[in-house]
Design a protein around this motif. Structure first.
Motif, PDB file in Angstrom:
ATOM      1  N   MET A  90      54.251  53.666  49.232  1.00  0.00           N
ATOM      2  CA  MET A  90      52.984  53.107  48.908  1.00  0.00           C
ATOM      3  C   MET A  90      51.800  53.851  48.237  1.00  0.00           C
ATOM      4  SD  MET A  90      53.676  49.920  48.945  1.00  0.00           S
ATOM      5  CE  MET A  90      52.482  48.708  49.636  1.00  0.00           C
ATOM      6  N   SER A  91      50.845  53.313  47.667  1.00  0.00           N
ATOM      7  CA  SER A  91      49.925  54.064  46.996  1.00  0.00           C
ATOM      8  C   SER A  91      48.779  54.288  48.045  1.00  0.00           C
ATOM      9  CB  SER A  91      49.325  53.418  45.838  1.00  0.00           C
ATOM     10  OG  SER A  91      48.017  54.014  45.381  1.00  0.00           O
ATOM     11  N   ASN A  92      47.982  55.213  48.059  1.00  0.00           N
ATOM     12  CA  ASN A  92      47.143  55.452  49.174  1.00  0.00           C
ATOM     13  C   ASN A  92      45.724  54.911  48.251  1.00  0.00           C
ATOM     14  OD1 ASN A  92      48.499  56.831  51.002  1.00  0.00           O
ATOM     15  ND2 ASN A  92      48.130  58.847  49.801  1.00  0.00           N
ATOM     16  N   GLU A  93      45.901  54.692  47.020  1.00  0.00           N
ATOM     17  CA  GLU A  93      44.756  53.892  46.338  1.00  0.00           C
ATOM     18  C   GLU A  93      44.196  52.594  46.778  1.00  0.00           C
ATOM     19  OE1 GLU A  93      43.274  53.163  41.835  1.00  0.00           O
ATOM     20  OE2 GLU A  93      45.172  54.141  42.077  1.00  0.00           O
ATOM     21  N   PRO A  94      43.008  52.296  47.669  1.00  0.00           N
ATOM     22  CA  PRO A  94      43.001  50.945  48.051  1.00  0.00           C
ATOM     23  C   PRO A  94      42.962  49.876  46.974  1.00  0.00           C
ATOM     24  CG  PRO A  94      40.829  52.150  47.961  1.00  0.00           C
ATOM     25  CD  PRO A  94      42.021  53.195  47.306  1.00  0.00           C
ATOM     26  N   PHE A  95      43.321  48.753  47.485  1.00  0.00           N
ATOM     27  CA  PHE A  95      43.402  47.643  46.501  1.00  0.00           C
ATOM     28  C   PHE A  95      42.056  47.041  46.373  1.00  0.00           C
ATOM     29  CE2 PHE A  95      44.122  43.107  45.685  1.00  0.00           C
ATOM     30  CZ  PHE A  95      44.976  43.128  44.500  1.00  0.00           C
ATOM     31  N   ASN A  96      40.797  47.330  47.305  1.00  0.00           N
ATOM     32  CA  ASN A  96      39.790  46.907  47.034  1.00  0.00           C
ATOM     33  C   ASN A  96      39.125  47.542  45.733  1.00  0.00           C
ATOM     34  OD1 ASN A  96      39.422  45.387  49.308  1.00  0.00           O
ATOM     35  ND2 ASN A  96      38.680  46.403  50.522  1.00  0.00           N
ATOM     36  N   ALA A  97      39.520  48.700  45.500  1.00  0.00           N
ATOM     37  CA  ALA A  97      39.126  49.551  44.316  1.00  0.00           C
ATOM     38  C   ALA A  97      39.529  48.602  43.102  1.00  0.00           C
ATOM     39  CB  ALA A  97      39.524  50.994  44.231  1.00  0.00           C
ATOM     40  N   PHE A  98      40.768  48.032  43.016  1.00  0.00           N
ATOM     41  CA  PHE A  98      40.935  47.216  41.862  1.00  0.00           C
ATOM     42  C   PHE A  98      40.267  45.923  42.015  1.00  0.00           C
ATOM     43  CE2 PHE A  98      42.924  43.125  41.332  1.00  0.00           C
ATOM     44  CZ  PHE A  98      43.171  43.403  39.733  1.00  0.00           C
ATOM     45  N   LYS A  99      39.951  45.388  43.020  1.00  0.00           N
ATOM     46  CA  LYS A  99      39.324  44.047  43.207  1.00  0.00           C
ATOM     47  C   LYS A  99      37.810  44.222  42.661  1.00  0.00           C
ATOM     48  CE  LYS A  99      39.593  41.570  46.859  1.00  0.00           C
ATOM     49  NZ  LYS A  99      39.534  41.159  48.298  1.00  0.00           N
ATOM     50  N   GLU A 100      37.249  45.359  43.026  1.00  0.00           N
ATOM     51  CA  GLU A 100      35.857  45.756  42.581  1.00  0.00           C
ATOM     52  C   GLU A 100      35.883  45.974  41.240  1.00  0.00           C
ATOM     53  OE1 GLU A 100      32.358  48.839  43.210  1.00  0.00           O
ATOM     54  OE2 GLU A 100      33.844  48.935  44.612  1.00  0.00           O
ATOM     55  N   ALA A 101      36.502  46.800  40.613  1.00  0.00           N
ATOM     56  CA  ALA A 101      36.543  47.210  38.853  1.00  0.00           C
ATOM     57  C   ALA A 101      37.093  45.522  38.238  1.00  0.00           C
ATOM     58  CB  ALA A 101      37.708  47.949  38.755  1.00  0.00           C
ATOM     59  N   PHE A 102      37.929  44.834  38.821  1.00  0.00           N
ATOM     60  CA  PHE A 102      38.295  43.442  38.089  1.00  0.00           C
ATOM     61  C   PHE A 102      37.054  42.567  38.187  1.00  0.00           C
ATOM     62  CE2 PHE A 102      39.901  39.071  38.306  1.00  0.00           C
ATOM     63  CZ  PHE A 102      40.677  39.227  37.139  1.00  0.00           C
ATOM     64  N   ARG A 103      36.323  42.312  39.141  1.00  0.00           N
ATOM     65  CA  ARG A 103      35.185  41.634  39.335  1.00  0.00           C
ATOM     66  C   ARG A 103      34.233  41.985  38.432  1.00  0.00           C
ATOM     67  NH1 ARG A 103      30.642  41.103  42.403  1.00  0.00           N
ATOM     68  NH2 ARG A 103      29.946  38.791  42.941  1.00  0.00           N
ATOM     69  N   ASN A 104      33.754  43.322  38.586  1.00  0.00           N
ATOM     70  CA  ASN A 104      32.557  43.907  37.779  1.00  0.00           C
ATOM     71  C   ASN A 104      33.052  43.755  36.028  1.00  0.00           C
ATOM     72  OD1 ASN A 104      31.300  44.643  39.970  1.00  0.00           O
ATOM     73  ND2 ASN A 104      32.104  46.984  40.035  1.00  0.00           N
ATOM     74  N   TYR A 105      34.159  43.825  35.906  1.00  0.00           N
ATOM     75  CA  TYR A 105      34.521  43.567  34.340  1.00  0.00           C
ATOM     76  C   TYR A 105      34.377  42.165  34.072  1.00  0.00           C
ATOM     77  CZ  TYR A 105      36.834  43.141  29.894  1.00  0.00           C
ATOM     78  OH  TYR A 105      37.235  42.938  28.596  1.00  0.00           O
ATOM     79  N   VAL A 106      34.810  41.458  34.857  1.00  0.00           N
ATOM     80  CA  VAL A 106      34.443  39.798  34.636  1.00  0.00           C
ATOM     81  C   VAL A 106      33.101  39.435  34.642  1.00  0.00           C
ATOM     82  CG1 VAL A 106      34.877  37.273  35.608  1.00  0.00           C
ATOM     83  CG2 VAL A 106      36.940  39.223  35.431  1.00  0.00           C
TER      84      VAL A 106
END
Length: 131
Positions: free
Chosen positions: A1-17
């Motif tokens: 599994m990746s060490n990259e947190p899923f919250n980083a995705f959520k933040e980037a996705f939310r900010n883009y929208v």
């Protein structure tokens, strides 16, 4: 599994929208990375998103993301919210690492207590992971 947190995705996705003026004109900053049932005493209209299970390879996550536009007034408002978010996300790439595309016809949902009109659609997300 990746060490990259899923919250980083959520933040980037939310900010883009939310960087889309057509989105914020309808829901302001009310776009939450959680299912509606986990929110309490929220102001409508709003939208939520959450991930379904997917698969993860060494450097790639591939999963389904649900987006739900919600209104306490009408289906038309819920459709408008969903449609502006879908238009913002239609076959785009966020930060050179997140590919997004809609994959189904949205469905309508009505809840009676409290009275909520919703439109839900699904998006396929492919996210390139870092080490």
């Amino acid at each position: 599994m990746s060490n990259e947190p899923f919250n980083a995705f959520k933040e980037a996705f939310r900010n883009y929208v939310l960087a889309g003026a057509s989105v914020t004109s309808l829901i302001s900053q009310r776009f939450y990375g959680a299912q509606l049932a986990t929110l309490f005493n929220e102001t409508y209209p709003l939208a939520v998103f959450w991930a379904n299970e997917g698969k993860e390879e060494t450097y790639l996550q591939d999963f389904i993301l649900n987006v739900r536009g919600c209104s306490d007034s009408t289906y038309d408002e819920a459709h408008n919210i969903y449609n502006v978010i879908r238009d913002r996300l239609n076959n785009i790439v966020i930060s050179n690492r997140i590919k997004v595309r809609p994959i189904n016809t949205p469905t309508e949902l009505y809840e009676t207590d409290p009275r909520i009109y919703s439109v839900i659609g699904r998006f396929r997300i492919q996210r390139i992971l870092t080490k």
